[in-house]
Scaffold this active site. Structure first.
Site, mmCIF file in Angstrom:
data_model
loop_
_atom_site.group_PDB
_atom_site.id
_atom_site.type_symbol
_atom_site.label_atom_id
_atom_site.label_comp_id
_atom_site.label_asym_id
_atom_site.label_seq_id
_atom_site.Cartn_x
_atom_site.Cartn_y
_atom_site.Cartn_z
ATOM 1 N NE ARG A 34 -0.337 10.662 9.544
ATOM 2 C CZ ARG A 34 -0.663 9.591 8.832
ATOM 3 N NH1 ARG A 34 -1.829 9.020 9.006
ATOM 4 N NH2 ARG A 34 0.162 9.129 7.918
ATOM 5 C CE LYS A 47 -1.859 1.592 3.971
ATOM 6 N NZ LYS A 47 -1.546 3.004 4.211
ATOM 7 C CG ASN A 48 2.181 2.715 3.462
ATOM 8 O OD1 ASN A 48 1.034 3.013 3.111
ATOM 9 N ND2 ASN A 48 2.507 2.504 4.712
ATOM 10 C CG ASP A 67 2.778 1.708 9.535
ATOM 11 O OD1 ASP A 67 3.055 1.916 8.337
ATOM 12 O OD2 ASP A 67 2.404 2.609 10.303
ATOM 13 C CB CYS A 76 -5.770 10.601 10.929
ATOM 14 S SG CYS A 76 -4.142 10.017 11.327
ATOM 15 N NE ARG A 121 -7.597 4.345 4.956
ATOM 16 C CZ ARG A 121 -7.291 5.567 5.365
ATOM 17 N NH1 ARG A 121 -7.843 6.060 6.458
ATOM 18 N NH2 ARG A 121 -6.437 6.299 4.707
HETATM 19 C C1 EPZ Z 1 3.856 7.097 6.123
HETATM 20 O O1 EPZ Z 1 3.042 8.150 6.615
HETATM 21 C C2 EPZ Z 1 2.939 5.882 6.020
HETATM 22 N N1 EPZ Z 1 1.861 6.160 5.082
HETATM 23 C C3 EPZ Z 1 2.375 5.551 7.409
HETATM 24 O O2 EPZ Z 1 1.624 4.356 7.269
HETATM 25 C C4 EPZ Z 1 3.545 5.282 8.350
HETATM 26 O O3 EPZ Z 1 3.044 5.043 9.642
HETATM 27 C C5 EPZ Z 1 4.476 6.492 8.377
HETATM 28 O O4 EPZ Z 1 4.924 6.796 7.033
HETATM 29 C C6 EPZ Z 1 5.712 6.268 9.239
HETATM 30 O O5 EPZ Z 1 6.422 5.161 8.758
HETATM 31 C C7 EPZ Z 1 2.114 6.093 3.741
HETATM 32 O O6 EPZ Z 1 3.222 5.815 3.315
HETATM 33 C C8 EPZ Z 1 0.955 6.361 2.834
HETATM 34 P P1 EPZ Z 1 5.797 10.545 8.221
HETATM 35 P P2 EPZ Z 1 3.621 9.667 6.614
HETATM 36 O O7 EPZ Z 1 5.724 11.775 7.405
HETATM 37 O O8 EPZ Z 1 4.429 9.886 5.406
HETATM 38 C C9 EPZ Z 1 5.628 13.871 11.562
HETATM 39 C C10 EPZ Z 1 -0.199 2.931 7.571
HETATM 40 O O9 EPZ Z 1 -0.738 2.421 8.557
HETATM 41 N N2 EPZ Z 1 5.642 14.823 10.453
HETATM 42 O O10 EPZ Z 1 7.044 9.714 8.182
HETATM 43 O O11 EPZ Z 1 2.491 10.577 6.900
HETATM 44 C C11 EPZ Z 1 4.305 13.127 11.628
HETATM 45 O O12 EPZ Z 1 3.354 13.894 12.338
HETATM 46 C C12 EPZ Z 1 0.216 4.381 7.597
HETATM 47 O O13 EPZ Z 1 0.045 2.311 6.493
HETATM 48 C C13 EPZ Z 1 5.778 16.187 10.735
HETATM 49 O O14 EPZ Z 1 5.865 16.594 11.893
HETATM 50 O O15 EPZ Z 1 4.571 9.591 7.899
HETATM 51 C C14 EPZ Z 1 4.667 11.869 12.350
HETATM 52 O O16 EPZ Z 1 4.658 12.107 13.734
HETATM 53 C C15 EPZ Z 1 -0.089 5.043 8.932
HETATM 54 N N3 EPZ Z 1 5.779 17.070 9.707
HETATM 55 C C16 EPZ Z 1 6.094 11.596 11.875
HETATM 56 O O17 EPZ Z 1 6.577 12.822 11.330
HETATM 57 C C17 EPZ Z 1 5.670 16.673 8.402
HETATM 58 O O18 EPZ Z 1 5.696 17.526 7.500
HETATM 59 C C18 EPZ Z 1 6.194 10.532 10.802
HETATM 60 O O19 EPZ Z 1 5.435 10.957 9.723
HETATM 61 C C19 EPZ Z 1 5.533 15.300 8.139
HETATM 62 C C20 EPZ Z 1 5.527 14.393 9.171
#
Ligand code: EPZ
Length: 417
Positions: free
Chosen positions: A121, A22-23, A305, A116, A397
């Protein structure tokens, strides 16, 4: 409201085949917006999130023909650079189209993605990257507008190795003038898959999988390619834990063992028997396993995850474990639901203290997010009697053909409205 009725207690045995990630498919679908030519994606999982991303692409004018696990994409007719609020609200990963639209058309408008259940996020790191490439960012009335006629390569240091920010900046930089360097980049396998896809289209990217990624801008990308996405490492880990908590014996096929190395290491530390080769992993459960500590970290650390799924395993371990969630600020909502099944867990800030019990008992529980839902299903499979899991829209999902894959393994599960 649809729900799963699970009669627990069976040892899961047999073979399960992992679907496309998915990711990986979500950023790759977004990246296809950069292409001037039609292309075909293979290994596309039939998931609600993929359906939403298809809808987003079609709303932008992309022609999409989805047949089984193959998806034909023709991005030559794009006539919009705006994603509707309703689609953005359905899936925050829709924000992954921003980098590609900005890179190819010089502008993009999306509604501010809502938070969410697992955290606020924010998108600050994505937007800082776009600004570093020369874009102007406006945020008003709940919309984000990003504009720049000609992006210019830049050196960007991410405060946090954000997966989405790394992907969005990579896509924006593909057609920028000059070279972009992303430091403290996310190292997840899905980033490598995105790099491989973009390079097959004619981009020039190096370093994905490491913490420094270099993108040399090109004038355009587009080749009539076929591209198969990598298997889903989180689906793989979920079935590994399913074998362990049901004391079963599962051969997991079509997977990449090195992508789940942090999960394998923890399960072996607990005493689970795991063998692996090129594209399969064989997991055999044991009667009782050891407690241990888990800290979620960016790849190659233990994946957030898999935190909820691991909590189910540790709820049944011999001894007390501590799980620390370092990635999201609110990803313990499954704790209350597992407590309803007899788990002994208390949350202290970013850590959950899990005291192993002999058995979980069936209950009516509610999924709050995708991975929490998967964990509750695992809890139901491990418990001695009947569990009802509500909130299936979350599970749909991210887990393709969950019912049939579990039934083939001998699970007694049925879905009812
Ligand atoms: C990706 O989300 C995945 N989703 C998530 O999977 C996964 O949990 C996450 O990476 C971490 O591995 C997809 O790939 C579609 P991040 P993403 O940006 O990109 C903070 C699932 O269950 N952050 O690495 O949104 C954020 O709040 C889903 O499949 C900022 O502060 O994750 C979080 O605390 C859930 N500012 C941390 O970084 C930003 O601009 C990690 O977020 C971006 C992120």
């Amino acid at each position: 409201m649809e729900r799963l009725i699970i009669s627990g207690g069976s040892r899961l045995k047999g073979v399960v085949t992992i679907s496309g990630a998915k990711n990986a498919i979500l950023p790759i679908l977004a990246a296809s917006l950069l292409s001037e030519s039609p292309l075909v994606l293979e290994g596309v999982p039939c998931l609600d999130d993929v359906k939403i991303m298809k809808d987003v692409l079609q709303e932008l004018g992309v022609k999409v023909n989805w047949d089984g696990d193959a998806m034909e994409i023709n991005p030559s007719g794009i006539n919009s650079t705006e994603v509707s609020p309703s689609l953005m609200r359905m899936m925050r990963a829709s924000n992954l189209v921003m980098g590609a639209l900005l890179g190819r058309f010089g502008r993009v408008r999306v509604s501010q993605p809502g938070g969410c259940t697992i955290g606020s996020r924010p998108m600050d790191l994505h937007l800082k990257g776009f600004i570093a490439l020369g874009a102007e960012v406006g945020q008003k009335h709940g919309f984000i507008e990003v504009n720049c006629a000609n992006l210019e390569g830049a050196e960007i240091h991410l405060d946090f190795p954000s997966v989405g920010a790394t992907e969005n900046i990579m896509m924006a930089a593909v057609l920028a003038q000059g070279t972009t360097i992303i430091r403290n980049a996310a190292r997840e396998p899905e980033i490598i898959d995105l790099q491989n896809f973009l390079n097959k289209l004619g981009a020039r990217i190096k370093g994905a999988g490491l913490d420094i990624i270099r993108i040399d801008g090109v004038l355009k990308v587009g080749r009539e390619i076929n591209y198969r996405v990598i298997p889903d490492r989180i689906e793989t880990g979920t079935y590994m834990v399913a074998a362990a908590v049901t004391r079963g014996d599962i051969l997991i096929r079509n997977t990449i063992p090195e992508h789940v190395e942090p999960i394998t290491a923890k399960l072996r530390e607990a005493g689970i028997d795991i063998k692996e080769k090129e594209d399969w992993i064989h997991v055999r459960g044991v009667d009782r396993w050891n407690a241990l500590d888990v800290r979620t970290m960016p790849f190659p650390g233990f994946p957030t995850d898999m935190q909820a799924q691991m909590m189910v395993l540790l709820s049944l371990a011999r001894g007390t474990s501590i799980i620390t969630e370092n990635i999201f600020e609110n990803r313990f909502q499954h704790v209350g639901e597992l407590r309803r099944m007899g788990a002994l867990i208390r949350v202290e800030g970013r850590s959950a203290v899990v005291e192993g019990v002999e058995h979980l008992t069936g209950a009516v529980v509610e999924a709050t997010d995708l991975r929490a839902g998967a964990a509750l299903v695992l809890g139901g499979l491990a418990s001695d009697n009947t569990t009802i899991v509500e909130g299936l829209q979350h599970i749909d999902r991210g887990y393709e053909k969950l019912m049939s894959k579990l039934s083939i393994l001998g699970a007694k599960v049925r879905r009812e409205s």
